[in-house]
Design an enzyme around this catalytic site. Structure first.
Site, PDB file in Angstrom:
ATOM      1  N   ASP A  88     -83.661 -44.867  26.082  1.00 57.35           N
ATOM      2  CA  ASP A  88     -85.001 -45.350  25.762  1.00 57.35           C
ATOM      3  C   ASP A  88     -84.956 -46.861  26.004  1.00 57.35           C
ATOM      4  O   ASP A  88     -84.143 -47.567  25.393  1.00 57.35           O
ATOM      5  CB  ASP A  88     -85.334 -45.108  24.292  1.00 57.35           C
ATOM      6  CG  ASP A  88     -85.672 -43.665  23.983  1.00 57.35           C
ATOM      7  OD1 ASP A  88     -85.484 -42.800  24.853  1.00 57.35           O
ATOM      8  OD2 ASP A  88     -86.109 -43.396  22.844  1.00 57.35           O
ATOM      9  N   HIS A 133     -77.358 -41.267  27.546  1.00 58.49           N
ATOM     10  CA  HIS A 133     -77.256 -39.915  28.093  1.00 58.49           C
ATOM     11  C   HIS A 133     -77.030 -39.975  29.602  1.00 58.49           C
ATOM     12  O   HIS A 133     -77.393 -40.958  30.259  1.00 58.49           O
ATOM     13  CB  HIS A 133     -78.532 -39.126  27.779  1.00 58.49           C
ATOM     14  CG  HIS A 133     -78.749 -38.923  26.310  1.00 58.49           C
ATOM     15  ND1 HIS A 133     -78.628 -37.696  25.698  1.00 58.49           N
ATOM     16  CD2 HIS A 133     -79.061 -39.806  25.322  1.00 58.49           C
ATOM     17  CE1 HIS A 133     -78.863 -37.828  24.403  1.00 58.49           C
ATOM     18  NE2 HIS A 133     -79.129 -39.098  24.144  1.00 58.49           N
ATOM     19  N   SER A 142     -78.724 -53.446  23.617  1.00 60.77           N
ATOM     20  CA  SER A 142     -78.025 -53.844  24.815  1.00 60.77           C
ATOM     21  C   SER A 142     -78.743 -53.400  26.074  1.00 60.77           C
ATOM     22  O   SER A 142     -79.951 -53.220  26.089  1.00 60.77           O
ATOM     23  CB  SER A 142     -76.596 -53.314  24.789  1.00 60.77           C
ATOM     24  OG  SER A 142     -75.811 -54.009  25.728  1.00 60.77           O
TER      25      SER A 142
END
Length: 260
Positions: A86, A142, A227
């Site tokens: 995200d 992911h 990050s």
């Protein structure tokens, strides 16, 4: 002058003592008291979270929270590439013939980012994408593709800010920060790299997937603090989604392009 002052201040404060202090507080039982205000400050959508607020023992546990899979459907086609995080698309474009790319008008060199001339040459003329995670975002990473892991490495020591100020005034935070680099062979038999870049003060990037074969959408790791993830694709290997531009928001599994 502004850039020099910023760099100097960060260099003076970005040390072991500050990293330890931040991690110690975030993992303490006292930190759970700030979770409600953290949620309000960043407008976090709790309906996506698989636990109640009360079930998180520390701020750190909340920061690396999981979300229900139903809220992050994965792009289904074999050749479709899904977002690994995200995030906001900070920068996207073509890697130059000399192996450089731009973020916030700052030039980065592939060889510096990857730490290896031969590996860098595999992405010259290809596509890069820089994805920035804010403190509000879901911080698990992911796999963007089905792919076989060719090589993994850890590079860098310190971590400088990768927020707006850091990218604008820092030296070279993306290619200089502590980072985890994974090189993959994709279904189109071309190269892809997933680079997880550590954020200010804390170098904690936990890799949770030790498999040599990644499955699109499965968790591969998480950040302890906000990050950046950098994606690299070899020449003629990837076509970005036409709606994707700097400033776009993406979510895990959302289609960001297709392999060619």
């Amino acid at each position: 002058m502004k850039q020099k002052v910023y760099q100097t201040l960060i260099e003076l404060t970005n040390g072991k003592w500050s990293s330890v202090a931040i991690q110690k507080f975030a993992k303490s039982s006292w930190s759970r008291k700030v979770i409600p205000s953290y949620i309000r400050t960043y407008g976090i959508q709790m309906q996506e979270v698989s636990q109640t607020i009360e079930s998180f023992p520390t701020l750190h546990d909340f920061f690396i929270r999981k979300i229900d899979a139903q809220h992050r459907p994965i792009a289904e086609g074999e050749m479709e590439v899904g977002s690994p995080v995200d995030a906001k698309v900070e920068s996207i474009g073509q890697i130059s013939s000399t192996g450089t790319f731009l973020v916030k008008e700052k030039s980065y060199i592939l060889t510096d980012l990857l730490g290896n001339v031969d590996l860098a040459s595999q992405y010259v003329g290809g596509t890069y994408m820089v994805l920035y995670l804010s403190p509000a975002d879901y911080h698990r990473i992911h796999s963007p593709v089905n792919g076989h892991v060719k090589k993994q490495m850890t590079l860098g020591k310190k971590s400088y800010p990768v927020n707006q100020a850091g990218l604008s005034y820092g030296k070279t935070p993306i290619s200089g920060n502590y980072r985890q680099v994974t090189h993959l062979i994709c279904p189109n038999q071309k190269n892809c790299a997933v680079i997880s870049v550590g954020a200010m003060f804390v170098n904690s990037i936990e890799m949770t997937n030790t498999s040599r074969d990644w499955i699109k959408g499965e968790e591969i790791g998480y950040f302890t603090f906000g990050s950046t993830v950098v994606l690299l694709f070899g020449k003629d290997a990837f076509q970005k989604d036409s709606s994707l531009t700097p400033g776009s928001r993406v979510r895990v599994g959302e289609k960001i392009g297709s392999m060619l």
